[in-house]
Design an enzyme around this catalytic site. Structure first.
Site, PDB file in Angstrom:
ATOM      1  N   LYS A 221       0.822  -1.231   0.000  1.00  0.00           N
ATOM      2  CA  LYS A 221       0.000   0.000   0.000  1.00  0.00           C
ATOM      3  C   LYS A 221       0.845   1.265   0.000  1.00  0.00           C
ATOM      4  O   LYS A 221       2.016   1.253   0.364  1.00  0.00           O
ATOM      5  CB  LYS A 221      -0.971  -0.046   1.180  1.00  0.00           C
ATOM      6  N   ARG A 255      -3.501 -10.008   5.211  1.00  0.00           N
ATOM      7  CA  ARG A 255      -3.895 -10.167   3.810  1.00  0.00           C
ATOM      8  C   ARG A 255      -2.733  -9.686   2.949  1.00  0.00           C
ATOM      9  O   ARG A 255      -2.415  -8.487   2.953  1.00  0.00           O
ATOM     10  CB  ARG A 255      -5.170  -9.342   3.557  1.00  0.00           C
TER      11      ARG A 255
HETATM   12  N1  HH2 Z   1      -7.361  -3.922   0.766  1.00  0.00           N
HETATM   13  C1  HH2 Z   1      -7.638  -4.043  -0.545  1.00  0.00           C
HETATM   14  C2  HH2 Z   1      -8.711  -4.844  -0.973  1.00  0.00           C
HETATM   15  N2  HH2 Z   1      -9.451  -5.537  -0.087  1.00  0.00           N
HETATM   16  N3  HH2 Z   1      -9.900  -6.186   2.139  1.00  0.00           N
HETATM   17  C3  HH2 Z   1      -9.626  -6.092   3.451  1.00  0.00           C
HETATM   18  N4  HH2 Z   1     -10.352  -6.804   4.345  1.00  0.00           N
HETATM   19  N5  HH2 Z   1      -8.617  -5.301   3.931  1.00  0.00           N
HETATM   20  C4  HH2 Z   1      -7.841  -4.556   3.090  1.00  0.00           C
HETATM   21  O1  HH2 Z   1      -6.946  -3.821   3.584  1.00  0.00           O
HETATM   22  C5  HH2 Z   1      -8.101  -4.621   1.686  1.00  0.00           C
HETATM   23  C6  HH2 Z   1      -9.163  -5.464   1.244  1.00  0.00           C
HETATM   24  C7  HH2 Z   1      -6.813  -3.328  -1.555  1.00  0.00           C
HETATM   25  O2  HH2 Z   1      -5.760  -4.117  -1.982  1.00  0.00           O
HETATM   26  P1  HH2 Z   1      -5.703  -5.007  -3.339  1.00  0.00           P
HETATM   27  O3  HH2 Z   1      -6.697  -6.103  -3.341  1.00  0.00           O
HETATM   28  O4  HH2 Z   1      -4.305  -5.445  -3.518  1.00  0.00           O
HETATM   29  O5  HH2 Z   1      -5.988  -3.982  -4.496  1.00  0.00           O
HETATM   30  P2  HH2 Z   1      -7.297  -3.657  -5.336  1.00  0.00           P
HETATM   31  O6  HH2 Z   1      -8.378  -3.250  -4.401  1.00  0.00           O
HETATM   32  O7  HH2 Z   1      -6.830  -2.516  -6.220  1.00  0.00           O
HETATM   33  O8  HH2 Z   1      -7.670  -4.889  -6.097  1.00  0.00           O
END
Ligand code: HH2
Length: 279
Positions: A221, A255
């Site tokens: 992040k 995660r």
């Molecule tokens: N962060 C993201 C997505 N889902 N779910 C939870 N519970 N906690 C988090 O911090 C969280 C989440 C964002 O990360 P990522 O999936 O890598 O990216 P994107 O939303 O662009 O797919």
């Protein structure tokens, strides 16, 4: 609190669990487009499982700041074949979605956990998952993904996040979802400045006080970029440090994109935690 119920599966939280990220999106902030094809996403997910992921979190809509919304049908088309294949392999599968229709389709396809960055606030979401027996991750977000990073503001970020999560836990319990199915998450980067994120991490103990397992997602992040000056793909060491800082304060699930790195860090962490004091 030491066991999370996810459908018929019982996940022990005696040692921290790793949730591996499986994005089937063209626009996720760090790996968008890489696993768009279902078979590539399945291969990637099984690799994460082999590297030590306890849960595989499959998402079909990016939540990055400024991301565009995905229609229900398209999101289902992206995640369903991946969830079906992973469930058939015996993996514990979570679906990362805010849409009740996607939750229902994913649960029918074998997912046993719902990870919702809107904490089941969409109309029909609570009712849609209540009877399923699935585990639920309730995450805090200020605003909505398109605009959330424009001007995040709190009088007291820890109090406000805690109060919000308490309210969502109460709503789940009122809908018949037992606490043994619930996980809470402060939502790092979701309507938060660097300082908000750092305060939440420093005082994670206040969320642990809710008496539910705390999940954190700090992988790659922008907070880590701000602290290290590193580009998205070079934030792995920073991510491991951030996740261990959260585990030290009581987080029970992390995660992550890089499961192998986290698994090694936890091998060391768990050995120290389990070592008897020989003096
Ligand atoms: N962060 C993201 C997505 N889902 N779910 C939870 N519970 N906690 C988090 O911090 C969280 C989440 C964002 O990360 P990522 O999936 O890598 O990216 P994107 O939303 O662009 O797919």
């Amino acid at each position: 609190m030491s066991v999370l119920h996810a459908g018929a599966t019982r996940l022990s939280l005696t040692t921290p669990l790793i949730m591996g990220i499986v994005n089937t999106t063209p626009d996720s902030f760090s790996d968008g487009g890489r696993w768009l094809d279902a078979s590539a996403a399945i291969r990637h997910a099984l690799k994460l499982r082999d590297e030590g992921a306890d849960i595989l979190d499959v998402g079909g809509e990016s939540t990055r700041p400024g991301a565009v919304a995905v229609p229900v049908d398209e999101e289902i088309r992206r995640v369903l074949p991946v969830i079906e294949a992973l469930a058939a392999e015996g993996c514990v599968v979570s679906v990362d979605t805010t849409k009740p229709e996607v939750m229902r389709a994913a649960l029918a396809a074998g997912a046993t956990m719902v990870n919702d960055v809107m904490a089941l606030q969409a109309p029909g979401a609570l009712e849609g998952v209540a009877k399923s027996g699935a585990a639920i991750c309730l995450m805090h977000m200020q605003g909505e993904p398109r605009t959330m990073q424009q001007a995040p503001s709190y009088a007291n970020v820890v109090d406000e996040v805690k109060r919000f999560l308490q309210g969502r836990v109460a709503a789940c319990e009122a809908a018949g979802i037992g606490r043994e199915r619930l996980v809470v998450d402060p939502g790092f980067g979701f309507g938060k400045t660097l300082e908000h994120n750092l305060v939440l991490l420093k005082r994670l103990d206040r969320l642990v006080d809710l008496g539910l397992p705390v999940l954190v997602g700090l992988s790659r992040k922008s907070m880590l970029g701000a602290l290290t000056g590193r580009s998205v793909e070079a934030r792995e060491f920073a991510g491991v440090a951030a996740h261990l800082a959260a585990i030290a304060r009581g987080a029970r699930l992390v995660r992550v994109h890089n499961v192998a790195a986290m698994r090694d860090a936890l091998a060391v962490w768990n050995a120290v935690e389990e070592q008897q004091d020989g003096t």
